[in-house]
Design a protein around this motif. Structure first.
Motif, mmCIF file in Angstrom:
data_model
loop_
_atom_site.group_PDB
_atom_site.id
_atom_site.type_symbol
_atom_site.label_atom_id
_atom_site.label_comp_id
_atom_site.label_asym_id
_atom_site.label_seq_id
_atom_site.Cartn_x
_atom_site.Cartn_y
_atom_site.Cartn_z
ATOM 1 N N GLU A 1 -28.897 17.644 9.430
ATOM 2 C CA GLU A 1 -29.134 16.501 10.313
ATOM 3 C C GLU A 1 -28.657 16.829 11.722
ATOM 4 O O GLU A 1 -27.553 17.325 11.919
ATOM 5 N N GLY A 2 -29.515 16.585 12.701
ATOM 6 C CA GLY A 2 -29.168 16.839 14.089
ATOM 7 C C GLY A 2 -29.472 18.244 14.575
ATOM 8 O O GLY A 2 -29.280 18.547 15.750
ATOM 9 N N TRP A 3 -29.971 19.092 13.691
ATOM 10 C CA TRP A 3 -30.267 20.477 14.052
ATOM 11 C C TRP A 3 -31.772 20.747 14.090
ATOM 12 O O TRP A 3 -32.210 21.887 14.017
ATOM 13 N N GLY A 4 -32.558 19.695 14.223
ATOM 14 C CA GLY A 4 -33.999 19.832 14.121
ATOM 15 C C GLY A 4 -34.630 20.756 15.142
ATOM 16 O O GLY A 4 -35.482 21.587 14.807
ATOM 17 N N GLY A 5 -34.226 20.643 16.410
ATOM 18 C CA GLY A 5 -34.821 21.483 17.443
ATOM 19 C C GLY A 5 -34.456 22.941 17.273
ATOM 20 O O GLY A 5 -35.321 23.816 17.189
ATOM 21 N N LEU B 1 -29.171 26.593 22.262
ATOM 22 C CA LEU B 1 -28.930 25.543 21.282
ATOM 23 C C LEU B 1 -29.747 24.303 21.593
ATOM 24 O O LEU B 1 -30.172 23.568 20.708
ATOM 25 N N GLY B 2 -29.991 24.075 22.881
ATOM 26 C CA GLY B 2 -30.599 22.829 23.316
ATOM 27 C C GLY B 2 -29.505 21.904 23.812
ATOM 28 O O GLY B 2 -28.523 22.357 24.399
ATOM 29 N N ALA B 3 -29.648 20.640 23.585
ATOM 30 C CA ALA B 3 -28.659 19.674 24.069
ATOM 31 C C ALA B 3 -27.374 19.738 23.256
ATOM 32 O O ALA B 3 -27.359 20.158 22.106
ATOM 33 N N SER B 4 -26.279 19.342 23.871
ATOM 34 C CA SER B 4 -25.000 19.225 23.182
ATOM 35 C C SER B 4 -24.354 17.896 23.589
ATOM 36 O O SER B 4 -24.081 17.693 24.776
ATOM 37 N N PRO B 5 -24.120 16.993 22.642
ATOM 38 C CA PRO B 5 -24.441 17.097 21.220
ATOM 39 C C PRO B 5 -25.950 17.073 20.967
ATOM 40 O O PRO B 5 -26.711 16.546 21.774
ATOM 41 N N GLN B 6 -26.354 17.632 19.855
ATOM 42 C CA GLN B 6 -27.772 17.730 19.554
ATOM 43 C C GLN B 6 -28.325 16.379 19.095
ATOM 44 O O GLN B 6 -27.730 15.726 18.237
ATOM 45 N N PRO B 7 -29.460 15.996 19.642
ATOM 46 C CA PRO B 7 -30.032 14.697 19.270
ATOM 47 C C PRO B 7 -30.833 14.757 17.974
ATOM 48 O O PRO B 7 -31.175 15.847 17.500
ATOM 49 N N ALA B 8 -31.116 13.597 17.423
ATOM 50 C CA ALA B 8 -32.038 13.534 16.286
ATOM 51 C C ALA B 8 -33.430 13.916 16.765
ATOM 52 O O ALA B 8 -33.751 13.814 17.959
ATOM 53 N N LEU B 9 -34.263 14.368 15.849
ATOM 54 C CA LEU B 9 -35.598 14.833 16.214
ATOM 55 C C LEU B 9 -36.391 13.803 17.011
ATOM 56 O O LEU B 9 -37.045 14.130 18.002
#
Length: 249
Positions: A149-153, A92-100
């Motif tokens: 939003e927030g799911w860019g990566g 997933l990457g980071a949690s919470p997911q950051p903005a792009l």
């Protein structure tokens, strides 16, 4: 003598969707090769799955090229043909997911390597052992098709996975090649995507995603992207369409 049983390779199979589909296939007589980064969790999964049939577990990170070669070496040593490859391992990457614009570059490298490059690299390594009519399933996400939003990566990596899956289907017409969107599920990864939120309303993988995935494997529709919802929705009979209802009046 070469064993004629069907063999499936599933990455990320120690828990969640990967483990659920592994169990479903094992119960149907498939020989399994499973992978996970977490050795103890993978060993626990192997013990559970071995009650149904033969299971080989190889622990490692799919970003590790040496680890990926282990699957090819196993297939060569055992003289097994690979009928099914499910690229399920993902991050997933980071949690919470950051903005792009706030994403760390090294985190993006990790996401793309795990979700985009590693599945293709594994496929390249086991290619000599794939059956002529092999099935390739790359587990995708609705975030690949929708801009959240927030799911860019994560979303962008899955979109890239979908695209090379579609290209592979063109280049390898004898294979069944699918991008599969399982939809929302009650899994550890989905919980990480929504930290602190109650996701108990989401179905478990075995409730919707696994039946849809089994249908994909068993029916071999045309190569393309599928969602669990469309695979489980019965086709509408043409005799119930508005046109035919009008004609019958």
């Amino acid at each position: 003598m070469k064993d004629q049983r069907s063999t499936a390779l599933i990455t990320g199979a120690s828990k969640g969707l990967g483990l659920a589909i592994a169990e479903a296939l094992a119960k149907r007589g498939w020989r399994l090769i499973i992978n996970s980064r977490h050795a103890q969790e993978l060993r626990d999964a192997q013990r559970k799955l071995e009650t149904f049939g033969e299971v080989v577990a190889i622990s490692g990170d799919v970003r590790d090229e040496i680890h990926l070669f282990q699957f090819a070496e196993l297939l060569e040593r055992e003289q097994w043909s690979l009928e099914l490859l499910i690229n399920n391992a993902s991050t997933l990457g980071a949690s919470p997911q950051p903005a792009l614009l706030d994403y760390a570059t090294n985190a993006l490298h990790n996401i793309y390597h795990t979700n985009v490059i590693a599945p293709l690299s594994l496929l390249q390594k086991v290619r000599p052992y794939l059956s002529t009519n092999a099935t390739i399933i790359n587990v995708s996400s609705d975030a690949a098709a929708e801009a959240y939003e927030g799911w860019g990566g994560y979303g962008a990596s899955k979109a890239a996975l979908d695209h090379w899956t579609a290209i592979l289907a063109k280049e390898q017409p004898d294979w069944s090649v699918y991008a599969f969107d399982p939809g929302d599920m009650r899994t550890e990864m989905h919980q990480a995507a929504f930290p602190g939120q109650d996701i108990s309303d989401r179905p478990l993988p075995e409730e919707t995603a696994v039946p849809a995935l089994l249908k994909l494997i068993q029916t071999h529709p045309e190569s393309r992207r599928y969602t669990a919802q469309e695979l489980l929705t019965p086709p509408t009979s043409p005799w119930k369409s508005e046109y035919f209802l009008t004609m019958l009046k």
